[in-house]
Design a protein around this motif. Structure first.
Motif, PDB file in Angstrom:
ATOM      1  N   MET A  49       1.277  -1.504   0.175  1.00  0.00           N
ATOM      2  CA  MET A  49       0.400  -0.239  -0.015  1.00  0.00           C
ATOM      3  C   MET A  49       1.084   1.538  -0.259  1.00  0.00           C
ATOM      4  N   ALA A  50       0.263   2.324  -1.061  1.00  0.00           N
ATOM      5  CA  ALA A  50       1.745   3.471  -1.215  1.00  0.00           C
ATOM      6  C   ALA A  50       0.645   4.222  -0.093  1.00  0.00           C
ATOM      7  N   ARG A  51       1.642   4.692   0.965  1.00  0.00           N
ATOM      8  CA  ARG A  51       1.132   5.846   1.606  1.00  0.00           C
ATOM      9  C   ARG A  51       1.485   7.501   1.541  1.00  0.00           C
ATOM     10  N   VAL A  52       0.990   8.222   1.913  1.00  0.00           N
ATOM     11  CA  VAL A  52       1.769   9.654   2.224  1.00  0.00           C
ATOM     12  C   VAL A  52       2.733   9.754   2.500  1.00  0.00           C
ATOM     13  N   PRO A  53       3.466  11.071   2.660  1.00  0.00           N
ATOM     14  CA  PRO A  53       5.175  11.340   3.609  1.00  0.00           C
ATOM     15  C   PRO A  53       4.698  11.290   5.067  1.00  0.00           C
ATOM     16  N   LEU A  54       5.578  11.231   5.914  1.00  0.00           N
ATOM     17  CA  LEU A  54       5.544  11.497   6.788  1.00  0.00           C
ATOM     18  C   LEU A  54       6.236  12.057   7.441  1.00  0.00           C
ATOM     19  N   SER A  55       6.364  13.311   7.951  1.00  0.00           N
ATOM     20  CA  SER A  55       7.442  14.177   8.975  1.00  0.00           C
ATOM     21  C   SER A  55       7.311  14.704   9.987  1.00  0.00           C
ATOM     22  N   VAL A  56       7.807  14.966  10.957  1.00  0.00           N
ATOM     23  CA  VAL A  56       7.862  15.280  12.252  1.00  0.00           C
ATOM     24  C   VAL A  56       7.820  16.567  12.207  1.00  0.00           C
ATOM     25  N   LEU A  57       6.661  17.046  13.946  1.00  0.00           N
ATOM     26  CA  LEU A  57       6.421  18.486  14.444  1.00  0.00           C
ATOM     27  C   LEU A  57       7.702  18.100  15.968  1.00  0.00           C
ATOM     28  N   ASP A  58       8.504  19.308  16.251  1.00  0.00           N
ATOM     29  CA  ASP A  58       8.574  18.726  17.016  1.00  0.00           C
ATOM     30  C   ASP A  58       8.919  21.076  18.126  1.00  0.00           C
ATOM     31  N   LEU A  59       8.812  20.507  19.830  1.00  0.00           N
ATOM     32  CA  LEU A  59       9.030  22.093  20.569  1.00  0.00           C
ATOM     33  C   LEU A  59       9.703  21.741  20.977  1.00  0.00           C
ATOM     34  N   ALA A  60      10.988  21.228  21.015  1.00  0.00           N
ATOM     35  CA  ALA A  60      11.663  21.600  22.008  1.00  0.00           C
ATOM     36  C   ALA A  60      11.548  21.293  23.433  1.00  0.00           C
ATOM     37  N   THR A  61      10.895  20.256  23.973  1.00  0.00           N
ATOM     38  CA  THR A  61      10.263  19.775  25.415  1.00  0.00           C
ATOM     39  C   THR A  61      11.594  20.007  26.357  1.00  0.00           C
ATOM     40  N   VAL A  62      10.968  20.534  27.361  1.00  0.00           N
ATOM     41  CA  VAL A  62      11.692  20.866  28.124  1.00  0.00           C
ATOM     42  C   VAL A  62      11.300  19.844  29.672  1.00  0.00           C
ATOM     43  N   ARG A  63      11.768  19.188  30.243  1.00  0.00           N
ATOM     44  CA  ARG A  63      12.083  17.843  30.970  1.00  0.00           C
ATOM     45  C   ARG A  63      12.105  18.221  32.737  1.00  0.00           C
ATOM     46  N   GLU A  64      11.216  17.556  33.401  1.00  0.00           N
ATOM     47  CA  GLU A  64      11.691  18.505  34.696  1.00  0.00           C
ATOM     48  C   GLU A  64      13.479  17.597  34.801  1.00  0.00           C
ATOM     49  N   GLY A  65      13.641  18.776  35.318  1.00  0.00           N
ATOM     50  CA  GLY A  65      15.132  18.242  35.772  1.00  0.00           C
ATOM     51  C   GLY A  65      15.569  18.649  34.860  1.00  0.00           C
ATOM     52  N   HIS A  66      15.858  19.301  33.816  1.00  0.00           N
ATOM     53  CA  HIS A  66      16.962  19.606  32.775  1.00  0.00           C
ATOM     54  C   HIS A  66      16.468  21.106  32.720  1.00  0.00           C
ATOM     55  N   GLY A 116      13.942   8.962   6.880  1.00  0.00           N
ATOM     56  CA  GLY A 116      13.576   9.040   5.620  1.00  0.00           C
ATOM     57  C   GLY A 116      11.574   9.626   5.658  1.00  0.00           C
ATOM     58  N   TYR A 117      12.053  10.717   6.952  1.00  0.00           N
ATOM     59  CA  TYR A 117      11.437  11.492   6.931  1.00  0.00           C
ATOM     60  C   TYR A 117      11.042  12.397   6.088  1.00  0.00           C
ATOM     61  N   ALA A 118      10.239  13.052   5.500  1.00  0.00           N
ATOM     62  CA  ALA A 118      10.093  14.037   4.331  1.00  0.00           C
ATOM     63  C   ALA A 118      10.402  15.812   5.076  1.00  0.00           C
ATOM     64  N   ARG A 119      10.213  16.474   5.745  1.00  0.00           N
ATOM     65  CA  ARG A 119      10.108  17.156   6.621  1.00  0.00           C
ATOM     66  C   ARG A 119      10.553  17.811   8.429  1.00  0.00           C
ATOM     67  N   PHE A 120      10.886  17.906   8.744  1.00  0.00           N
ATOM     68  CA  PHE A 120      11.186  18.524  10.520  1.00  0.00           C
ATOM     69  C   PHE A 120      10.577  19.566  10.724  1.00  0.00           C
ATOM     70  N   TRP A 121       9.743  20.196  11.625  1.00  0.00           N
ATOM     71  CA  TRP A 121       9.116  21.428  11.649  1.00  0.00           C
ATOM     72  C   TRP A 121       9.474  21.660  13.201  1.00  0.00           C
ATOM     73  N   VAL A 122      10.117  23.076  13.493  1.00  0.00           N
ATOM     74  CA  VAL A 122       9.251  23.458  14.831  1.00  0.00           C
ATOM     75  C   VAL A 122       8.853  24.695  15.309  1.00  0.00           C
ATOM     76  N   ALA A 123       8.284  24.668  16.178  1.00  0.00           N
ATOM     77  CA  ALA A 123       7.385  25.618  16.769  1.00  0.00           C
ATOM     78  C   ALA A 123       7.607  26.726  17.205  1.00  0.00           C
ATOM     79  N   GLU A 124       6.958  27.440  17.531  1.00  0.00           N
ATOM     80  CA  GLU A 124       7.446  29.557  18.252  1.00  0.00           C
ATOM     81  C   GLU A 124       6.146  29.309  19.346  1.00  0.00           C
ATOM     82  N   HIS A 125       6.463  29.300  20.359  1.00  0.00           N
ATOM     83  CA  HIS A 125       6.302  29.136  21.604  1.00  0.00           C
ATOM     84  C   HIS A 125       6.668  29.802  22.271  1.00  0.00           C
ATOM     85  N   HIS A 126       6.039  30.981  23.001  1.00  0.00           N
ATOM     86  CA  HIS A 126       7.046  32.052  24.373  1.00  0.00           C
ATOM     87  C   HIS A 126       6.184  31.902  25.482  1.00  0.00           C
TER      88      HIS A 126
END
Length: 331
Positions: free
Chosen positions: A1-18, A38-48
């Motif tokens: 089965m041909a599937r659509v491309p997959l990409s990744v969204l990241d927020l650079a999350t900060v965990r307790e103690g780090h 082989g993911y197509a894109r890697f996007w990062v968010a803008e939060h303040h």
């Protein structure tokens, strides 16, 4: 089965103690993994002004990620345009495109990416940094990042290529703007689990006008995922995302807690009602279960691409999810 491309969204999350440094280094490591898989894109968010998110300046983080990856497209998911003057955004992304030709995406959103008090601190007293200015500012960026012959301003003196520009949204507004301007559109389904995704994508496709950027509509949909050996383990690892979802809706902000702390956290009846609507992670289970859920999402929305998010405590959990998911997606 041909599937659509997959990409990744990241927020650079900060965990307790780090620290934020730990979070940003982990984002670069996750991007390397996504590139290798082989993911197509890697996007990062803008939060303040959020204790759990270190991704405050997408253009800076994009440069760091692109420098440490080889193939994957890197971009913003997104730049919150009301916080910035359009010429500044255009110059930043023209510079990124010059450094990494053919690999830069500029995803643009209308939300502030923060609370109103922080948005006011970002924008100052400028009459030009308002939501009302969004349509004209977006068109300015489109002109600056294209071959517009009669434009007096130039975002870069000698361009050989331009970043790919996307409209982002979690409502019908963004879909209609993307359609009118002929832009690709990304719907933020990962935090807006409602029927609006169906209405938004219908309006986008029905109203799409061909443009220099796209001849036909092109839609990407986001989803939050965690994959593990068993469904039980995946739901345990998704615990921090549930606490994060609650903190965002109740104003009790803090860094990402561990799965053990999340499991031990007592929640009120009201919190449980919130979690029924906003579970934190939409698809948690084995890789095969997650793929089944994503297949159903693609069938429902006719998405041309998917982009996966995921709030976890340990960055290794995110890398493991991406590995399991891509293996099952391409099987």
């Amino acid at each position: 089965m041909a599937r659509v491309p997959l990409s990744v969204l990241d927020l650079a999350t900060v965990r307790e103690g780090h620290s934020s440094t730990d979070a940003l280094r982990s984002t670069v490591d996750i991007a390397r993994t996504a590139d290798d898989l082989g993911y197509a894109r890697f996007w990062v968010a803008e939060h303040h002004n959020m204790p759990a998110v270190a991704s405050t300046a997408p253009s800076t983080l994009i440069a760091a990620v692109a420098a440490q990856t080889a193939r994957i497209r890197v971009g913003s998911g997104g730049v919150m345009l009301p916080n910035h003057m359009p010429f500044v955004v255009a110059e930043q992304f023209a510079l990124l495109e010059a450094l990494f030709p053919g690999r830069i995406d500029l995803g643009i959103g209308r939300a502030p990416g923060t609370d109103q008090a922080t948005a006011t601190a970002l924008r100052g007293v400028s009459p030009h940094l308002t939501v009302e200015q969004f349509p004209s500012h977006l068109q300015t960026i489109l002109a600056l990042l294209s071959d517009t012959p009669d434009l007096s301003l130039r975002a870069t003196p000698a361009p050989t290529s331009y970043p790919e520009i996307w409209m982002l949204g979690s409502s019908t507004y963004g879909a209609q703007v993307a359609a009118a301007l002929g832009l690709p559109f990304c719907y933020a389904y990962h935090f807006a689990m409602s029927s609006d995704v169906d209405t938004a994508l219908r309006l986008y496709r029905e109203g799409f006008r061909p443009s220099p950027w796209r001849a036909e509509p092109h839609a990407m949909v986001s989803a939050s995922v965690i994959a593990a050996d068993t469904s039980e383990e995946a739901h345990f690892l998704a615990g921090p995302s549930r606490i994060m979802a609650l903190s965002l809706r109740t104003g009790r902000l803090g860094p990402i807690v561990s799965p053990d702390d999340a499991a031990a956290r007592e929640v009120s009846d009201l919190d449980r009602q919130i979690l029924e609507q906003l579970p934190g992670t939409q698809f948690a289970g084995t890789a095969e279960e997650v793929v089944d859920g994503l297949d159903a999402l693609v069938e429902r929305t006719a998405a041309d691409e998917l982009i996966v998010a995921g709030t976890v405590y340990d960055p290794a959990t995110r890398q493991d999810t991406l590995t399991r998911l891509m293996k099952a997606w391409t099987a």
